[in-house]
Design a protein around this motif. Structure first.
Motif, PDB file in Angstrom:
ATOM      1  N   LEU A  41       6.638 -13.247  -0.474  1.00  0.00           N
ATOM      2  CA  LEU A  41       5.956 -11.879   0.308  1.00  0.00           C
ATOM      3  C   LEU A  41       4.357 -12.151   0.050  1.00  0.00           C
ATOM      4  CD1 LEU A  41       8.452  -9.100  -0.158  1.00  0.00           C
ATOM      5  CD2 LEU A  41       7.858 -10.227   1.852  1.00  0.00           C
ATOM      6  N   ALA A  42       4.356 -12.959  -1.384  1.00  0.00           N
ATOM      7  CA  ALA A  42       2.778 -12.849  -1.419  1.00  0.00           C
ATOM      8  C   ALA A  42       2.240 -13.940  -0.638  1.00  0.00           C
ATOM      9  CB  ALA A  42       2.610 -13.521  -2.637  1.00  0.00           C
ATOM     10  N   LYS A  43       3.033 -14.922  -0.198  1.00  0.00           N
ATOM     11  CA  LYS A  43       2.407 -16.114   1.029  1.00  0.00           C
ATOM     12  C   LYS A  43       3.317 -16.159   2.128  1.00  0.00           C
ATOM     13  CE  LYS A  43       1.204 -18.720  -3.372  1.00  0.00           C
ATOM     14  NZ  LYS A  43       1.443 -20.030  -3.974  1.00  0.00           N
ATOM     15  N   PRO A  44       3.065 -14.968   2.867  1.00  0.00           N
ATOM     16  CA  PRO A  44       3.941 -15.327   4.051  1.00  0.00           C
ATOM     17  C   PRO A  44       3.814 -16.189   5.085  1.00  0.00           C
ATOM     18  CG  PRO A  44       2.841 -12.987   4.078  1.00  0.00           C
ATOM     19  CD  PRO A  44       2.320 -13.972   2.923  1.00  0.00           C
ATOM     20  N   GLY A  45       4.773 -17.066   5.596  1.00  0.00           N
ATOM     21  CA  GLY A  45       4.807 -18.211   6.491  1.00  0.00           C
ATOM     22  C   GLY A  45       4.690 -19.416   5.469  1.00  0.00           C
ATOM     23  N   ILE A  46       4.531 -19.395   4.328  1.00  0.00           N
ATOM     24  CA  ILE A  46       4.448 -20.535   3.698  1.00  0.00           C
ATOM     25  C   ILE A  46       5.810 -20.914   3.012  1.00  0.00           C
ATOM     26  CG2 ILE A  46       3.373 -21.833   1.552  1.00  0.00           C
ATOM     27  CD1 ILE A  46       1.546 -21.154   3.817  1.00  0.00           C
ATOM     28  N   VAL A  47       6.494 -21.961   3.116  1.00  0.00           N
ATOM     29  CA  VAL A  47       7.696 -22.235   2.417  1.00  0.00           C
ATOM     30  C   VAL A  47       7.329 -22.445   0.978  1.00  0.00           C
ATOM     31  CG1 VAL A  47       9.487 -23.985   2.357  1.00  0.00           C
ATOM     32  CG2 VAL A  47       8.538 -23.335   4.468  1.00  0.00           C
ATOM     33  N   ILE A  48       8.331 -22.009   0.072  1.00  0.00           N
ATOM     34  CA  ILE A  48       8.349 -22.054  -1.386  1.00  0.00           C
ATOM     35  C   ILE A  48       9.482 -22.491  -1.905  1.00  0.00           C
ATOM     36  CG2 ILE A  48       7.910 -20.542  -3.499  1.00  0.00           C
ATOM     37  CD1 ILE A  48       5.689 -20.169  -1.793  1.00  0.00           C
ATOM     38  N   LYS A  49       9.324 -23.744  -2.664  1.00  0.00           N
ATOM     39  CA  LYS A  49      10.657 -24.421  -3.016  1.00  0.00           C
ATOM     40  C   LYS A  49      10.923 -24.069  -4.551  1.00  0.00           C
ATOM     41  CE  LYS A  49      10.761 -28.203   0.235  1.00  0.00           C
ATOM     42  NZ  LYS A  49      10.746 -29.769   0.242  1.00  0.00           N
ATOM     43  N   VAL A  50      12.033 -23.582  -4.685  1.00  0.00           N
ATOM     44  CA  VAL A  50      12.282 -23.369  -6.005  1.00  0.00           C
ATOM     45  C   VAL A  50      13.440 -24.166  -6.437  1.00  0.00           C
ATOM     46  CG1 VAL A  50      13.374 -21.450  -7.601  1.00  0.00           C
ATOM     47  CG2 VAL A  50      11.586 -20.920  -5.697  1.00  0.00           C
ATOM     48  N   SER A  51      13.642 -24.931  -7.739  1.00  0.00           N
ATOM     49  CA  SER A  51      14.480 -25.676  -8.019  1.00  0.00           C
ATOM     50  C   SER A  51      15.919 -24.961  -8.540  1.00  0.00           C
ATOM     51  CB  SER A  51      13.992 -26.414  -9.359  1.00  0.00           C
ATOM     52  OG  SER A  51      15.083 -27.340 -10.079  1.00  0.00           O
ATOM     53  N   ARG A  52      16.877 -25.428  -8.169  1.00  0.00           N
ATOM     54  CA  ARG A  52      18.225 -24.817  -8.480  1.00  0.00           C
ATOM     55  C   ARG A  52      18.564 -25.869  -9.562  1.00  0.00           C
ATOM     56  NH1 ARG A  52      21.975 -26.002  -3.931  1.00  0.00           N
ATOM     57  NH2 ARG A  52      20.280 -27.288  -3.148  1.00  0.00           N
ATOM     58  N   GLY A  53      18.765 -25.146 -10.772  1.00  0.00           N
ATOM     59  CA  GLY A  53      19.302 -25.866 -11.807  1.00  0.00           C
ATOM     60  C   GLY A  53      18.127 -26.612 -12.640  1.00  0.00           C
ATOM     61  N   SER A  54      18.455 -27.215 -13.804  1.00  0.00           N
ATOM     62  CA  SER A  54      17.545 -28.037 -14.497  1.00  0.00           C
ATOM     63  C   SER A  54      17.539 -29.622 -14.169  1.00  0.00           C
ATOM     64  CB  SER A  54      17.601 -27.945 -16.079  1.00  0.00           C
ATOM     65  OG  SER A  54      18.839 -28.705 -16.407  1.00  0.00           O
ATOM     66  N   ALA A  55      16.632 -30.550 -14.390  1.00  0.00           N
ATOM     67  CA  ALA A  55      16.810 -32.130 -14.057  1.00  0.00           C
ATOM     68  C   ALA A  55      18.013 -32.550 -14.671  1.00  0.00           C
ATOM     69  CB  ALA A  55      15.461 -32.563 -14.507  1.00  0.00           C
ATOM     70  N   ALA A  56      18.329 -32.081 -16.237  1.00  0.00           N
ATOM     71  CA  ALA A  56      19.420 -32.486 -16.701  1.00  0.00           C
ATOM     72  C   ALA A  56      20.814 -32.167 -15.886  1.00  0.00           C
ATOM     73  CB  ALA A  56      19.506 -31.872 -18.263  1.00  0.00           C
ATOM     74  N   ASP A  57      20.864 -31.241 -15.194  1.00  0.00           N
ATOM     75  CA  ASP A  57      21.909 -30.696 -14.464  1.00  0.00           C
ATOM     76  C   ASP A  57      21.942 -31.748 -13.253  1.00  0.00           C
ATOM     77  OD1 ASP A  57      22.510 -28.645 -16.182  1.00  0.00           O
ATOM     78  OD2 ASP A  57      21.347 -27.046 -14.921  1.00  0.00           O
ATOM     79  N   HIS A  58      20.731 -31.961 -12.719  1.00  0.00           N
ATOM     80  CA  HIS A  58      20.880 -32.722 -11.642  1.00  0.00           C
ATOM     81  C   HIS A  58      21.293 -34.218 -11.840  1.00  0.00           C
ATOM     82  CE1 HIS A  58      19.004 -29.671  -9.178  1.00  0.00           C
ATOM     83  NE2 HIS A  58      17.932 -29.698  -9.980  1.00  0.00           N
ATOM     84  N   PHE A  59      20.825 -34.856 -13.041  1.00  0.00           N
ATOM     85  CA  PHE A  59      21.152 -36.199 -13.508  1.00  0.00           C
ATOM     86  C   PHE A  59      22.685 -36.212 -13.903  1.00  0.00           C
ATOM     87  CE2 PHE A  59      16.449 -36.869 -14.581  1.00  0.00           C
ATOM     88  CZ  PHE A  59      16.311 -37.428 -13.539  1.00  0.00           C
ATOM     89  N   GLU A  60      23.240 -35.199 -14.433  1.00  0.00           N
ATOM     90  CA  GLU A  60      24.587 -35.103 -14.859  1.00  0.00           C
ATOM     91  C   GLU A  60      25.442 -35.246 -13.584  1.00  0.00           C
ATOM     92  OE1 GLU A  60      27.718 -31.854 -16.663  1.00  0.00           O
ATOM     93  OE2 GLU A  60      25.697 -32.239 -17.759  1.00  0.00           O
TER      94      GLU A  60
END
Length: 188
Positions: A55-74
């Motif tokens: 809402l602070a940046k309307p129209g801009i795509v904000i990417k938020v990581s789901r989980g940590s890097a360790a979770d992704h590597f696992e």
């Protein structure tokens, strides 16, 4: 301005958030041609904690990581298949063993296609607006000249009528005098 809503869709290991007035606007911000909402891939966000940054940046795509890097590597680590003994009576050729020991061929990465540029569309819109403004100004100039010419014509007509009236009066007087002299001359 329309009321903004926050929408989310998964994008790889991230969630892509965007504040937009409608689902259609959110799809455009993500660059999607498909209706992700109808497919159940995208959704409206109602959690106030997740709505702040978009809402602070309307129209801009904000990417938020789901989980940590360790979770992704696992999750990415290959699990070894259970060991099976080879069935009896069947022979494995050395050619097949060599193929089995070879590392798997990595798939070729897909080229990321950039989002189409709006530059030509924006330039065409500006050119259209400029041409419309120029046409409007030219028509206004012609209208002003037409009014000035009408005023000049009326003034010239009035002046001409006045002069013609004076000249007709002078002619009529000259005619009367001439007629009178002619009659006087004829009587002699």
């Amino acid at each position: 301005m329309a009321k903004l809503k926050v929408f989310r869709t998964p994008a790889g290991f991230h969630d892509a958030y965007v504040a937009a007035p409608s689902q259609k606007a959110a799809l455009a911000a993500w660059g999607s041609d498909a209706d992700l909402f109808a497919r159940g891939i995208a959704e409206k966000v109602t959690d106030p904690k997740l709505m702040g940054e978009p809402l602070a940046k309307p129209g801009i795509v904000i990417k938020v990581s789901r989980g940590s890097a360790a979770d992704h590597f696992e999750a990415a680590e290959p699990k070894s298949p259970p060991h099976r003994s080879r069935p009896k009576g069947r022979r494995i050729s050395t050619e097949n063993v060599a193929k089995a020991d070879a590392p798997p061929i990595a798939p070729t990465p897909r080229k990321k296609v950039p989002r189409p540029s709006r530059a030509k569309l924006d330039a065409a819109q500006i050119a259209l607006e400029q041409a419309a403004a120029n046409l409007k100004q030219s028509l206004a100039d012609i209208e002003a000249r037409r009014r000035a010419l009408d005023a000049e014509r009326r003034a010239l007509q009035a002046e001409g009528d006045k002069r013609m009236t004076k000249l007709e009066t002078a002619r009529d007087r000259a005619r009367k005098k001439y007629q009178a002299r002619l009659e006087k001359w004829a009587r002699r």
